[in-house]
Structure formats: C-alpha cells, structure tokens
Design an enzyme around this catalytic site. Structure first.
Site, mmCIF file in Angstrom:
data_model
loop_
_atom_site.group_PDB
_atom_site.id
_atom_site.type_symbol
_atom_site.label_atom_id
_atom_site.label_comp_id
_atom_site.label_asym_id
_atom_site.label_seq_id
_atom_site.Cartn_x
_atom_site.Cartn_y
_atom_site.Cartn_z
ATOM 1 N N GLY A 615 37.179 43.426 34.423
ATOM 2 C CA GLY A 615 36.403 43.448 33.194
ATOM 3 C C GLY A 615 37.061 44.254 32.099
ATOM 4 N N GLY A 617 40.471 44.476 31.662
ATOM 5 C CA GLY A 617 41.628 43.757 31.162
ATOM 6 C C GLY A 617 42.598 43.442 32.281
ATOM 7 C CB VAL A 619 46.086 45.209 36.800
ATOM 8 C CG1 VAL A 619 46.863 46.329 37.483
ATOM 9 C CG2 VAL A 619 44.641 45.623 36.604
ATOM 10 C CG ASP A 711 31.325 48.392 39.555
ATOM 11 O OD1 ASP A 711 30.419 47.975 40.312
ATOM 12 O OD2 ASP A 711 32.241 47.660 39.137
#
Length: 925
Positions: A615, A617, A619, A711
C-alpha cells in the site's frame, strides 16, 4: 491480708469478665493452642461455649461467614443425648455458593476438616435437602439428608495451600443448603501420606473394634488429633479382648492411632472362623465404581507363651492384600494399608484368615476407609484472595462475593474479572466498584493486587489521599477515581506512570485533590520576594530557548552548505531506522544512515528490479557500496500512506532502506510456500515469535514518542537468511499523543481482517493493546499453522477455533501437524495461553508486549531444556511421567458420606457407607 471491698470486688469482676471476653473473641477469631477451630453454625451472638466432653471451645460462627440465616431445629428432635452443636444451624436460601472461611492456617500443612449437618425440620417444610460441599474450589462430597433426625458428618483430610481455607455449600436445586457445625484440626505432614497436594481423602468410615457400648466414642483428648472413632461391635459373631496397658506407636508412625482405640480388639467367637466385613462402592454419576483406600490397625493385646502363635492372612475379594503372613506385635500399634486406591470393585470384602500354623484366631483393633478426591484445581492467587477479602471486609461489599473470586468461572465474583493461565493460579485483573457506596480512605490492600490492570473506584465517597502503593501495581493501566472526595496531591509515582504513557488516571470531580504534583499547601499572599524569584527564572528559560533555536538554525544552515547532494523539496528520504523493522539486528551499517534520492537511484540501479508492492509503494532490490543487499521501499505518488503516517522530513519522495530479507514472510513459511515446502520447526517458530515480540516491544517502549504499528500480521514479519525475524511495513504506524495517554485519535479503521482488535473496531481508537491483539493472532498461526479466518465449514476466526478446542484440554488438536510432534507440550501450551490472553476482547485484560516477551523467553528456555535432554537421552517424555506422584490414581468423586444412625451399614454383608459417624451426641439405637 487486706480485705476486699465491694468496690474492689466489682472491679475484679469486670476485669475477669473483660479477660474472659477477650479470650472468647481470641478463640473465635483464631485457632486455639492446639490449632483447632471449632464452629457452632447458627449460634447467635459472638461468644461460644466449652464442650463438656471434649473440653474444646466451640465458637459462634460470627466472622466466619457473612450470609445465611439463623435457625433452631424443631423441639421434637432435641433429645438429652443430642450434642449442643446440633441444636442450631445456619441456612443459605440466597446465592448459589455460600462459604465459611477458616483463617490463620499454615500454608502447605495437612488438615482434617469435618462438617456436621442435622436438618431437624428447622423450616417446618419437612423437605429433605441435598447439596454439594466444596473445600476451596475442589469438590468434596454431596450432602444427602435422608431423615430429619439423622445427623450427617462428612470429613476430609487435605493439604491446605494457603493460610486460609474455605468450606463452601453449593445449591444443586434440591433444597436449601445448611450447616450445623464445622471443625478444623491440624495434622502432621507425615500422617496419612495418601493425602498430598493434588489429592485428598474423604472418610467413608472410622471404627474402633471391641467396645460393646455404642456410646463409648473416642475423640479428643484421648485422640490428640480429635478424630472421631465410632464403636463397631457384633457380640453374636465376635469376642472382645482388651488390655489396660498402654499400646505404643512405633517411631515415625504414619497414623498415630490413640492407645484408647488400640486397647480393644475383636476375634471370631468361633475360633475356627474368620473375621469378615464388607462395604459397597457408592456409585457416582461420573464414576460408578470409585476406588478406596483402607487402613487396618493391629496390635497383640495378650502376652503369648512361646508355644502359642497368632498368624493370619488378609484378603480382599478373595485375593491376598499382603503377600506375607501377618503377626501382630505385642502392645505396639501397626497398620496395613494401600497407598493408591484399589482397583475398582462394586463391593469390597475383607477377610482375615488364620494360617494353618496359628494356634489363635485372627484379630483386628480398628479400621479406616477413605475414598479419594482430586485437589488439583488451582484457586485464585492467595495474595489476590487475601487482598480482595480485606477490601470486602473494609467496605462491607454485599455483592455475590463468596468463595473463590475467580473459580469456577461461572461463579466468579460480580464486577471482578480474572485471567486464567493453564498452569498458574488465576489472577484478578479488573475490579469495578463504581457507584458501590464505598466510604473512607482507599484501602492499602488494593496495592497487593499485583496483576490488576483496571481499577474503577469512581462515584463513591472515598476520602483522604491517593495511596502511592497504587503506583507500584506493575500491570495497572486504567485507574478511575472520578467523583469522590479525595484530597492531597497525586503521588509522584502515579505522575511518572502518567507521563510515560503506562497509566490512564481519571481523577475528575474530586474538589479537594491537587493535580499539579506538588504539595497542596494553602495559597499564600503574593510578595515582592516571589516576584523577584519568579521573573529571573522565566527570563533564564526564555534565553535558553532562544539560544537553542539559534543553534539549531545555524546547524541546519551549516549542514545544507556542506551537503551539496541534498536537493530541496524533492529528494528527502525517511529518517526511520534503516533496517526497516525491529527485532534482531544484523545490519549495523544501516542503522541511522540517511540516503539522498540520487543515492537511492544508484543503489537500486535506477529502480531496476521490483521485489514487491504494498500500500505504501514499490519495493526495489539494491546493493550498498560494500555489497550488502538491501530493499528500498519508495512511496508512490498515488499512495495515501506516508505523508502523515511516517515520521519523515517534508519532501516529495519518501523511502525506507532496510536489510534484504531473503526468506520472505512468516506467512509464506507457515503455509509451506517458501523454502521448497519445508515447514518451520517449533524452535524456529518460537524464535520468530520472540524476535517479533521484541520488535513490537521496542515500538511501544523504546520509541519516543511510542508507536502503534496497527497492521501486525504474519505477512509483515520478514525473515532473513538465518530465519531471524523483523517486524516490517510501518505504513500504518501511529505515534502516541501524550495529551491522551491510552490511545490515539483516528477517523479511519485500518488493519487486516482477522487481525483487527474488536475494541479498536468499536471505538476507532487504537492503542498498544491493539498491536497485542494482532500479535496474539500471529502466535495462534505459529501454533496451529492455520490462517486468521478459517472455513470450518462456515467462516470462523482462528481465535474462536482454538478456544473451543483448548477448552477441552487437548493441545494436540490445535498444534500444526507439520511439526510432526517435535515440540515441548508445556511450551506449546504456554504459547497458546499467551495467545488467548493477547486476544481477550477487553484490552485491559491483555498483557503488554513486555509481558509477552518475558513469557516467550520462558517458552524458549523450555525448548532449550528439551533440546539438551534429547541430545543426551532418547527416553525422555513430557507429561505426567516425570511427576513423582504420577503413579497415583486420582479420582474426582462426588460421593455422599451419608451418615445414618438407624442403619448400621459398615458390618458384615451390609453397606459400609451408611454407618453412623456422629460426634458425641445421640446413642446408637
């Protein structure tokens, strides 16, 4: 010698009366010099009486219980031979459980506990009740009243773990529980070795053979332990032999039968016959054939010539009890007994047979028979029980506060919440006494509830200061004192807890309470001296602040002028720890390093190879100058995460640079999707759990301000080539707002289904305990190998699935079969227990991550010990095999020792369990 005047006589009389009253109250409150506690239940007033036959002081039951009603039995059942204690009783029409508490005991000591019951139609209903009796939290027996004039006595021998013991009556729906009397007698720990910490003995019968007068009952002082020895005689079958000489106990005698009992014995009236007696097993709902322990006592009472012998065999149900011939010893007490309950028979027949070489018939002096109960159920932590009992007494709490506060769960005290570990005593973790009419100061006993997390004393009339002892409660997270009349200042210890974010203190609407942490002195008149002191201090502070600001500006300017590679507005990167996660660190060269955008392009070969996308971006794969492989996470322009959630400098680009975690995610390994389908071992899972927990603990405790991840899930736990774990993906992280210590404000619910804290879901206010909840789900994944949401066949959370199976006590039903049983059962149980605590619905009942780390370290030690043992021996097994008492057969029984005076049942061909075992009361009919 001076003559006493009436005035002095009156003074002496008052003094004697006061001394006597003090002695009576002392006896009522504590054991007497022998350690005895004797209670006449239902006796009005606060004083008792001395029993004429035993000379034992019998106390009124005031102070031993706070429920129930006084009653007298009907006059028609009071006879000259009926003991005084049977005349009154206390009944308990209200509540499911009502208890007597006997205090000032010695923890770990063995005690004989005896209870008396006589209905006597006290209520005029002529309705015979039946109810259950408990010792503490362990079932004792069922009391079954079969006739209004039938006294019932039940007795048990148990090891008491605390400095008190409770005897509780439980309603079963068959009438109102009541009790006439209660005794407690200390025993030496060497006595009755069959009673230990995990099992107790329930008396079925105790008889003295020989006396012909049924009223010749032996107890204290003849028996220093005040056992009640009833007479068993049958002149049609047996002859009595006796002696006036002392019968001695052997050294280290395990039963210490009094000489008065051993001075009589029986032999068959017909010398060629045997001594025989029997009893029937008392069927139980869950155990139709309970086991029994028998103790037979023998002593030779006649000095035999050299050419005369007395030898015999002892048989049980036609089989030898002893594998040898038995010869009683002259004037010495001896016993034969079984250590464990017999194999279960529907009836038990004892036969004592003379040998062929014996010139005299067999004899027997006395017998005791017991059934076995389990005392393995663990009650609430004794310090918690003592503290809550003192709180109850101080504030006269009139809720259902009877018996153990936490056990059984169905009878836990109102407004008290407990935690339940698998192998440790339950602990009190929450008390809600809001609007309970409490008066006076806050009891110091609250400071002894070391596991309490939430304490609500709001809206009462509490006065005085807040005790500093509350600051010493290590688990306390919420303390609500609003709406009282407290005074003084908030103790420094509590202020410190507030400042470090570990405590939410609510203290509004206490008009006399100072909240600035200083001493609450009355305001004094302003003086020039005060002004002269304060103004310079303010000026100094302002000067320091201005100087600091100037230094910071100069330092930033100098930094900008010497670092040409940093381009304004478009190349600022994250200042987060550069390993991208928390846990075991193996890349010190990444710690606290900052990168420019150009450096990131060079590291990643112009963002050439994409490793993944989240979420936040993309890697990218990259390599540092020294060849260290890294992962570069670059926020995309379309991402709605990062600008506020990440603690970063302002700029168009933000990124994280962290160690390349070659082994992917924990989720992949649990599913066997990584490493060619090889599943994680239990040791590997434990280490992943511990290192991940350490990472979260650092976020909560090591960061300033503290961070909430929001999260936590298996997919966000990354593994390197050594399977070292690190918490990753901080796209949703939030910092604490110190103006609100317990939570952060958010308008958006974030997280992953199956991991989200239900309390956070309801309030939209995440806390560190939200991360703890999610981590509990991760622990369950490690134990079970299952996903957070299962199809079973309907959707069910892994928490519900695991709770249902663990409630049945079968850990193997939830353990991941891919581990092939290669794990320490105790360690897996402990991790499962930690997981269930973490996933409690109420956040106040969850541990902190510091607690979780400590518990997981203990699990790791268990696994290490198992590994070291397995390396040296192939014969190690977990479970009961290493328990020195594992050979014992422990039976949980609920038998009624129904004592019936009218039916002499412990005799030949009759039911042993129905023999009268009354105290020195009515004579046998």
């Amino acid at each position: 010698m001076e003559r006493s005047t009436p005035g002095t006589m009156a003074a002496w009389s008052w003094l004697l009366l006061l001394c006597f009253t003090a002695g009576v109250l002392q006896a009522r409150a504590q054991p007497d010099n022998n350690g005895f506690i004797s209670v006449d239940c239902g006796l009005p007033g606060k004083t008792g009486f001395v029993d004429n036959k035993t000379t034992i002081f019998i106390a009124a039951d005031d102070g031993f219980t706070d429920g129930g009603e006084f009653h007298n039995i009907s006059a028609e059942f009071i006879t000259p031979t009926l003991g005084r204690s049977y005349h009154t009783l206390r009944s308990f029409p209200d509540g499911t459980r009502n208890c007597y508490t006997l205090r000032s005991l010695v923890p770990g000591l063995k005690y004989l506990i005896r209870a008396f019951f006589m209905y006597g139609n006290y209520d005029g209903l002529n309705k015979l009740p039946m109810f259950d009796l408990y010792i503490g939290v362990n079932f004792w027996t069922t009391v079954n009243i079969t006739a209004p004039d039938n006294p019932v006595i039940v007795e048990a021998i148990v090891v008491v773990p605390d400095d008190f013991v409770q005897v509780c009556m439980m309603k079963t729906g068959a009438g109102t529980p009541f009790i006439s009397g209660l005794n407690l007698r200390p025993l030496k720990n060497m006595l009755y070795p069959q009673a230990n910490a995990t099992q107790g003995l329930v008396l079925l019968g105790r008889f003295n053979f020989g006396p012909t007068d049924y009223t010749d009952i032996i107890r204290y002082p003849d028996d220093p332990h005040d056992r009640i020895w009833f007479v068993w005689s049958d002149s049609t079958r047996w002859s009595e032999i006796s002696t006036t000489k002392k019968v001695q106990n052997t050294d280290n005698d395990m039963y210490e039968v009094p000489t008065a009992v051993m001075q009589t014995a029986i032999t068959p009236r017909n010398a060629s016959m045997n001594i025989e007696f029997s009893w029937d097993a008392v069927p139980l709902p869950n155990d139709p054939n309970p086991g029994y322990i028998g103790i037979l006592y023998f002593s030779e009472l006649q000095l035999l010539p050299s050419n005369v012998t007395r030898q015999f065999y002892i048989n049980l149900n036609g089989k030898l009890w002893l594998q040898k011939v038995y010869t009683p010893i002259y004037l010495y007490s001896d016993a034969t007994y079984n250590q464990n309950p017999y194999l279960r028979y529907p009836s038990y027949n004892i036969s004592i047979n003379a040998t062929d070489n014996s010139t005299l018939p067999p004899l027997i002096n006395a017998v005791e028979v017991f059934s076995v109960i389990s005392t393995a159920t663990i009650g609430t932590d004794s310090q918690d029980v003592s503290a809550i009992a003192e709180i109850k007494a101080k504030y006269q709490v009139k809720k259902n506060w009877m018996g153990d506060p936490c056990v059984p769960k169905t009878l836990a005290w109102d407004k008290v919440t407990c935690s339940y570990a698998i192998s440790n005593p339950p602990r009190i973790i929450s008390i809600n006494l809001a609007s309970s009419g409490l008066n006076g100061e806050i009891s110091s006993s609250f400071g002894n509830l070391k596991a309490v997390q939430n304490l609500d004393l709001s809206n009462n009339n509490l006065t005085g200061p807040i005790p500093d002892a509350l600051a010493q409660l290590p688990s306390l997270t919420i303390l609500d004192l609003t709406g009282n009349q407290l005074s003084g200042s908030i103790p420094p210890g509590l202020l410190k807890r507030i400042q470090d974010g570990s405590l939410d203190l609510r203290y509004g609407n206490n008009p006399n309470l100072c909240t600035n942490g200083n001493s609450c002195q009355p305001a004094k008149k302003k003086s020039k001296l005060a002004i002269y002191i304060v103004v310079p201090i303010v000026l100094v502070v302002v000067i320091i602040l201005v100087a600091t600001l100037i230094c910071c500006l100069l330092r930033r300017k100098k930094k900008a002028s010497t670092n040409n590679s940093v381009k304004p507005q478009n190349e600022t990167v994250s200042n987060m720890p550069s390993n991208g996660g928390y846990g075991h660190s193996s890349s010190p060269r990444l710690e606290n390093r900052r990168f420019t955008y150009d450096e990131l392009k060079k590291i990643t070969n112009n963002f050439h190879r994409v490793l993944g996308r989240g979420g936040f971006g993309y890697v990218y794969d990259g390599f540092l100058e020294d060849g260290t492989q890294v992962a570069v996470k670059l926020r995309s322009e379309s991402s709605n995460q990062g600008a506020k959630e990440f603690l970063a400098e302002d700029g168009e680009y933000m990124a994280l640079v962290y160690e390349y975690m070659s082994e992917g995610t924990m989720q992949e390994h649990i599913a066997g999707k990584n490493n060619n389908g090889r599943y994680l071992t239990w040791r590997e899972r434990l280490r992943i759990a511990l290192e991940s927990a350490q990472g979260l603990e650092y976020l909560h405790k090591g960061c300033n301000p503290p961070l909430i991840h929001r999260d936590v899930k298996a997919a966000n736990i990354l593994l390197n080539s050594r399977l070292e774990a690190k918490i990753a993906d901080f796209g949703l992280s939030k910092a604490f707002n110190h103006n609100n210590d317990t939570h952060i404000s958010t308008n958006t619910l974030v997280g992953t289904p199956g991991y989200v804290d239900p309390e956070y879901q309801a309030t939209m206010q995440p806390t560190t305990k939200s991360d703890v909840y999610s981590f509990g789900v991760v622990l369950l994944e490690l134990v079970t190998g299952k996903t957070p949401i299962l199809r079973d066949p309907e959707p069910i959370s892994i928490i519900q699935w695991a709770r249902q199976r663990l409630a049945r006590g079968n850990i193997e039903s939830v353990v991941d079969t891919q581990m092939h049983g290669d794990h320490d059962v105790n360690g897996v149980w402990k991790v499962a227990d930690i997981a269930l605590k973490c996933t409690s619905n109420a956040s106040a009942q969850r541990p902190t991550m510091t607690d979780v780390v400590a518990q997981l370290q203990e699990c790791m030690e268990l696994e290490d010990r198992r590994g070291s043992i397995n390396n040296t021996s192939n014969d190690f097994y977990t479970g009961n095999s290493n328990d020195p008492n594992s050979s014992y057969n422990i039976y949980t029984t609920d038998q009624s020792t129904n004592v019936s005076q009218s039916s002499s049942a412990f005799e030949m061909e009759h039911n042993f369990g129905r023999v009268s075992t009354m105290s020195a009361g009515p004579a046998a009919r």
